[in-house]
Design a protein around this motif. Sequence first.
Motif, PDB file in Angstrom:
ATOM      1  N   GLN A  58       2.519  11.998   7.273  1.00 36.52           N
ATOM      2  CA  GLN A  58       1.648  13.160   7.498  1.00 36.52           C
ATOM      3  C   GLN A  58       0.624  13.284   6.375  1.00 36.52           C
ATOM      4  N   ASP A  62      -3.301  13.249   6.954  1.00 38.42           N
ATOM      5  CA  ASP A  62      -4.153  14.349   6.502  1.00 38.42           C
ATOM      6  C   ASP A  62      -5.267  13.843   5.599  1.00 38.42           C
ATOM      7  N   GLU A  63      -4.934  12.941   4.680  1.00 37.37           N
ATOM      8  CA  GLU A  63      -5.952  12.399   3.776  1.00 37.37           C
ATOM      9  C   GLU A  63      -7.013  11.623   4.545  1.00 37.37           C
ATOM     10  N   ASN A  66      -9.159  14.108   6.533  1.00 37.24           N
ATOM     11  CA  ASN A  66     -10.072  14.831   5.668  1.00 37.24           C
ATOM     12  C   ASN A  66     -11.224  13.965   5.221  1.00 37.24           C
TER      13      ASN A  66
END
Length: 72
Positions: A58, A62-63, A66
């Motif tokens: 996760q 997410d990284e 983003n």
Amino acid sequence: MKLDEIPPWRLFRVSEAMELLSMSRSVIYEQLRSGRLRSVHQGRARLIPASAIAAYVQLLTDETGNRYERTA
């Protein structure tokens, strides 16, 4: 083996985590040292909980998300 099929209380040896994450042993240990991937010790064995693997995936997702959102 799919991550969503693994019970969160299952513990994996480093070699199993290497296979699940498609990463080398040195990368796994680097992530453990940096705190991005969590582990526990049982005697001399270092074990990685399934929940820690899921949290790491996760984190990577997410990284990546983003990064792409910022450049888009």
